[in-house]
Design a protein around this motif. Structure first.
Motif, PDB file in Angstrom:
ATOM      1  N   LEU A  98       3.403  34.571  32.750  1.00 46.16           N
ATOM      2  CA  LEU A  98       4.503  35.385  32.230  1.00 46.16           C
ATOM      3  C   LEU A  98       5.852  34.819  32.666  1.00 46.16           C
ATOM      4  CD1 LEU A  98       3.041  38.974  32.761  1.00 46.16           C
ATOM      5  CD2 LEU A  98       3.385  37.796  30.587  1.00 46.16           C
ATOM      6  N   LYS A  99       5.946  34.403  33.917  1.00 46.53           N
ATOM      7  CA  LYS A  99       7.197  33.822  34.412  1.00 46.53           C
ATOM      8  C   LYS A  99       7.540  32.552  33.640  1.00 46.53           C
ATOM      9  CE  LYS A  99       6.820  35.511  39.195  1.00 46.53           C
ATOM     10  NZ  LYS A  99       6.625  35.115  40.615  1.00 46.53           N
ATOM     11  N   ALA A 100       6.536  31.719  33.411  1.00 48.65           N
ATOM     12  CA  ALA A 100       6.773  30.480  32.672  1.00 48.65           C
ATOM     13  C   ALA A 100       7.218  30.777  31.251  1.00 48.65           C
ATOM     14  CB  ALA A 100       5.506  29.625  32.665  1.00 48.65           C
ATOM     15  N   THR A 101       6.594  31.764  30.614  1.00 45.75           N
ATOM     16  CA  THR A 101       6.954  32.112  29.243  1.00 45.75           C
ATOM     17  C   THR A 101       8.416  32.533  29.154  1.00 45.75           C
ATOM     18  OG1 THR A 101       4.686  32.803  28.742  1.00 45.75           O
ATOM     19  CG2 THR A 101       6.421  33.625  27.301  1.00 45.75           C
ATOM     20  N   VAL A 102       8.845  33.378  30.081  1.00 48.01           N
ATOM     21  CA  VAL A 102      10.225  33.852  30.081  1.00 48.01           C
ATOM     22  C   VAL A 102      11.197  32.696  30.309  1.00 48.01           C
ATOM     23  CG1 VAL A 102      11.914  35.274  31.318  1.00 48.01           C
ATOM     24  CG2 VAL A 102       9.655  36.198  30.774  1.00 48.01           C
ATOM     25  N   GLU A 103      10.932  31.877  31.318  1.00 45.72           N
ATOM     26  CA  GLU A 103      11.878  30.818  31.668  1.00 45.72           C
ATOM     27  C   GLU A 103      11.932  29.716  30.609  1.00 45.72           C
ATOM     28  OE1 GLU A 103      12.030  29.476  35.696  1.00 45.72           O
ATOM     29  OE2 GLU A 103      11.253  31.367  36.475  1.00 45.72           O
ATOM     30  N   PHE A 104      10.792  29.371  30.027  1.00 43.74           N
ATOM     31  CA  PHE A 104      10.795  28.355  28.972  1.00 43.74           C
ATOM     32  C   PHE A 104      11.490  28.876  27.719  1.00 43.74           C
ATOM     33  CE2 PHE A 104       8.155  26.025  31.715  1.00 43.74           C
ATOM     34  CZ  PHE A 104       7.952  24.753  31.200  1.00 43.74           C
ATOM     35  N   ALA A 105      11.313  30.160  27.418  1.00 41.91           N
ATOM     36  CA  ALA A 105      11.993  30.737  26.262  1.00 41.91           C
ATOM     37  C   ALA A 105      13.503  30.751  26.468  1.00 41.91           C
ATOM     38  CB  ALA A 105      11.477  32.149  26.002  1.00 41.91           C
ATOM     39  N   LEU A 106      13.943  31.041  27.681  1.00 37.60           N
ATOM     40  CA  LEU A 106      15.377  31.083  27.970  1.00 37.60           C
ATOM     41  C   LEU A 106      16.024  29.706  27.843  1.00 37.60           C
ATOM     42  CD1 LEU A 106      15.449  33.554  31.000  1.00 37.60           C
ATOM     43  CD2 LEU A 106      16.322  33.976  28.703  1.00 37.60           C
ATOM     44  N   LYS A 107      15.228  28.642  28.025  1.00 34.09           N
ATOM     45  CA  LYS A 107      15.768  27.286  27.911  1.00 34.09           C
ATOM     46  C   LYS A 107      15.909  26.821  26.469  1.00 34.09           C
ATOM     47  CE  LYS A 107      13.673  25.738  32.285  1.00 34.09           C
ATOM     48  NZ  LYS A 107      12.686  24.815  32.874  1.00 34.09           N
ATOM     49  N   ARG A 108      15.298  27.538  25.545  1.00 36.40           N
ATOM     50  CA  ARG A 108      15.283  27.099  24.150  1.00 36.40           C
ATOM     51  C   ARG A 108      16.621  27.392  23.481  1.00 36.40           C
ATOM     52  NH1 ARG A 108       9.928  26.788  21.735  1.00 36.40           N
ATOM     53  NH2 ARG A 108      11.004  27.120  19.755  1.00 36.40           N
ATOM     54  N   GLU A 109      17.135  26.406  22.755  1.00 37.08           N
ATOM     55  CA  GLU A 109      18.394  26.579  22.031  1.00 37.08           C
ATOM     56  C   GLU A 109      18.260  27.622  20.926  1.00 37.08           C
ATOM     57  OE1 GLU A 109      19.924  22.910  20.620  1.00 37.08           O
ATOM     58  OE2 GLU A 109      20.171  22.027  22.621  1.00 37.08           O
ATOM     59  N   ASP A 110      17.068  27.686  20.310  1.00 37.17           N
ATOM     60  CA  ASP A 110      16.885  28.609  19.187  1.00 37.17           C
ATOM     61  C   ASP A 110      16.524  30.020  19.626  1.00 37.17           C
ATOM     62  OD1 ASP A 110      14.455  27.690  20.156  1.00 37.17           O
ATOM     63  OD2 ASP A 110      13.429  27.904  18.235  1.00 37.17           O
ATOM     64  N   LEU A 111      16.159  30.213  20.893  1.00 35.14           N
ATOM     65  CA  LEU A 111      15.715  31.523  21.365  1.00 35.14           C
ATOM     66  C   LEU A 111      16.512  32.055  22.559  1.00 35.14           C
ATOM     67  CD1 LEU A 111      11.845  30.884  21.337  1.00 35.14           C
ATOM     68  CD2 LEU A 111      13.127  32.223  19.662  1.00 35.14           C
ATOM     69  N   GLY A 112      17.020  31.119  23.366  1.00 29.55           N
ATOM     70  CA  GLY A 112      17.551  31.480  24.673  1.00 29.55           C
ATOM     71  C   GLY A 112      18.613  32.558  24.659  1.00 29.55           C
ATOM     72  N   GLU A 113      19.633  32.398  23.854  1.00 29.25           N
ATOM     73  CA  GLU A 113      20.761  33.337  23.889  1.00 29.25           C
ATOM     74  C   GLU A 113      20.341  34.737  23.463  1.00 29.25           C
ATOM     75  OE1 GLU A 113      25.277  33.826  22.027  1.00 29.25           O
ATOM     76  OE2 GLU A 113      24.155  31.947  21.783  1.00 29.25           O
ATOM     77  N   GLU A 114      19.618  34.835  22.356  1.00 34.44           N
ATOM     78  CA  GLU A 114      19.193  36.145  21.871  1.00 34.44           C
ATOM     79  C   GLU A 114      18.187  36.787  22.823  1.00 34.44           C
ATOM     80  OE1 GLU A 114      17.387  38.169  17.777  1.00 34.44           O
ATOM     81  OE2 GLU A 114      17.934  36.045  17.834  1.00 34.44           O
ATOM     82  N   PHE A 115      17.293  35.990  23.384  1.00 38.32           N
ATOM     83  CA  PHE A 115      16.292  36.511  24.316  1.00 38.32           C
ATOM     84  C   PHE A 115      16.961  36.994  25.598  1.00 38.32           C
ATOM     85  CE2 PHE A 115      12.447  35.533  27.159  1.00 38.32           C
ATOM     86  CZ  PHE A 115      11.855  36.760  26.875  1.00 38.32           C
ATOM     87  N   ARG A 116      17.950  36.252  26.065  1.00 37.05           N
ATOM     88  CA  ARG A 116      18.689  36.650  27.267  1.00 37.05           C
ATOM     89  C   ARG A 116      19.400  37.996  27.052  1.00 37.05           C
ATOM     90  NH1 ARG A 116      20.681  32.320  27.823  1.00 37.05           N
ATOM     91  NH2 ARG A 116      19.432  31.431  29.511  1.00 37.05           N
ATOM     92  N   THR A 117      19.981  38.159  25.877  1.00 37.41           N
ATOM     93  CA  THR A 117      20.635  39.431  25.534  1.00 37.41           C
ATOM     94  C   THR A 117      19.641  40.568  25.532  1.00 37.41           C
ATOM     95  OG1 THR A 117      22.288  38.274  24.186  1.00 37.41           O
ATOM     96  CG2 THR A 117      22.002  40.632  23.786  1.00 37.41           C
ATOM     97  N   TYR A 118      18.461  40.306  24.974  1.00 45.32           N
ATOM     98  CA  TYR A 118      17.417  41.333  24.938  1.00 45.32           C
ATOM     99  C   TYR A 118      17.002  41.738  26.351  1.00 45.32           C
ATOM    100  CZ  TYR A 118      12.699  43.197  24.865  1.00 45.32           C
ATOM    101  OH  TYR A 118      11.592  43.964  25.110  1.00 45.32           O
ATOM    102  N   LEU A 119      16.766  40.741  27.203  1.00 43.73           N
ATOM    103  CA  LEU A 119      16.333  41.048  28.569  1.00 43.73           C
ATOM    104  C   LEU A 119      17.360  41.896  29.310  1.00 43.73           C
ATOM    105  CD1 LEU A 119      14.783  37.604  29.635  1.00 43.73           C
ATOM    106  CD2 LEU A 119      13.561  39.699  29.023  1.00 43.73           C
ATOM    107  N   ARG A 120      18.612  41.598  29.083  1.00 46.10           N
ATOM    108  CA  ARG A 120      19.680  42.368  29.744  1.00 46.10           C
ATOM    109  C   ARG A 120      19.725  43.807  29.241  1.00 46.10           C
ATOM    110  NH1 ARG A 120      24.182  37.541  29.231  1.00 46.10           N
ATOM    111  NH2 ARG A 120      23.657  36.446  31.174  1.00 46.10           N
ATOM    112  N   SER A 121      19.236  44.034  28.032  1.00 43.31           N
ATOM    113  CA  SER A 121      19.281  45.377  27.457  1.00 43.31           C
ATOM    114  C   SER A 121      18.162  46.277  27.944  1.00 43.31           C
ATOM    115  CB  SER A 121      19.228  45.277  25.921  1.00 43.31           C
ATOM    116  OG  SER A 121      17.919  44.885  25.494  1.00 43.31           O
ATOM    117  N   ILE A 122      17.144  45.670  28.571  1.00 47.77           N
ATOM    118  CA  ILE A 122      16.007  46.452  29.025  1.00 47.77           C
ATOM    119  C   ILE A 122      16.418  47.297  30.235  1.00 47.77           C
ATOM    120  CG2 ILE A 122      13.664  46.376  29.941  1.00 47.77           C
ATOM    121  CD1 ILE A 122      13.264  43.756  28.463  1.00 47.77           C
ATOM    122  N   LYS A 123      16.075  48.555  30.198  1.00 42.11           N
ATOM    123  CA  LYS A 123      16.360  49.445  31.321  1.00 42.11           C
ATOM    124  C   LYS A 123      15.124  49.491  32.218  1.00 42.11           C
ATOM    125  CE  LYS A 123      19.649  52.307  28.767  1.00 42.11           C
ATOM    126  NZ  LYS A 123      19.990  53.683  28.314  1.00 42.11           N
TER     127      LYS A 123
END
Length: 292
Positions: A266-291
């Motif tokens: 799970l940790k690898a999935t999150v960190e590799f996704a955050l490094k992706r140019e096509d996913l990183g920014e939107e995924f980072r925004t989503y993670l920040r929105s989680i309460k």
């Protein structure tokens, strides 16, 4: 000799990921959008390896299919104008020369390496475990190959593991080579202990799933008796090899993810996704929105 061949043991049962691995190999679990085994194959290729030897077992046909040509899929993608996806699919089948050998029973890592002997021959080779995904600017296998070329001995990848978790690994006892030699991360191995008790660990240097081995390991493994579980352990073979020739350990540059563990995956999935140019920014925004 430089390292031209690499062995990928992939015959394990993947019990830590049941029920997901009941009908598919754990090596094919996707890390974002690529199966785990493709990450280690790409590492080997980037390290100059020319021939890949994948040790498979029953129920592992999906691995062979993944690296094979898929004419029907290519035709569909071409007909639908999905050229980007088509190029990705074709690139997988054109990666590198891959050979397959069957390990009929899962009898340990040492046994898996032993069954690859006819394809490896009498030359040094790399071993990459798909459970360990390593993110590094210079591929870990290439770093180790450079150590091998300098010292002409087997090389074990190591990383510092503090606390009781050290008992989950093979651990080395070794002496660091003098910093004056320019190799402060290289150690002369004096002993190896498989999963020692925390207070009995000889160091905090754990062996990670990357090896460069000399061909003498095959004769040693042939004469290494199975352990209590009936498996031939590579660590036991390396201890015997150490009686015949030097072994070095290398504290590699990079970050290692234990993708054979659910939390590590799970940790690898999150960190590799955050490094992706096509996913990183939107995924980072989503993670920040989680309460939480």
């Amino acid at each position: 000799m430089r390292i031209r061949k690499a062995v990928f043991p992939a015959a394990g049962l993947g019990t830590r990921f049941l029920p997901a691995t009941k009908s598919q190999p754990k090596e094919m679990l996707p890390l974002v959008d690529k199966p785990l085994i493709q990450y280690v194959v790409e590492e080997a290729m980037a390290s100059g390896v020319e021939t890949l030897i994948i040790v498979t077992g029953r129920g592992k046909n999906a691995i062979e299919d993944h690296f094979d040509v898929s004419y029907e899929l290519e035709k569909i993608l071409e007909g639908r104008g999905k050229i980007g996806l088509l190029e990705q699919v074709r690139a997988i089948s054109k990666m590198v020369s891959i050979c397959y050998v069957r390990q009929k029973e899962a009898l340990g890592l040492g046994h898996a390496i032993l069954v690859a002997q006819p394809l490896v021959g009498n030359e040094p080779f790399a071993v990459l475990l798909g459970d360990d995904i390593i993110s590094a600017d210079v591929p870990c296998t290439l770093q180790m190959a450079e150590v091998y070329e300098k010292y002409q001995s087997s090389v074990l990848a190591t990383q510092v593991v503090e606390g009781p978790q050290i008992s989950q690994y093979g651990v080395i006892r070794g002496t660091p080579i003098s910093e004056d030699s320019g190799d402060p991360r290289v150690y002369n191995v004096e002993d190896l202990i498989e999963k020692p008790a925390y207070l009995e660990a000889p160091s905090n240097l754990a062996i990670i799933g990357r090896y460069i081995l000399t061909p003498e390991i095959f004769k040693v493994l042939e004469n290494t008796p199975p352990d209590k579980s009936g498996e031939i352990q590579l660590t036991n073979g390396l201890k015997k090899l150490l009686e015949q020739q030097p072994i070095h350990a290398y504290r590699f540059h990079g970050k290692r993810y234990d993708a054979g563990d659910k939390l590590g995956f799970l940790k690898a999935t999150v960190e590799f996704a955050l490094k992706r140019e096509d996913l990183g920014e939107e995924f980072r925004t989503y993670l920040r929105s989680i309460k939480l």
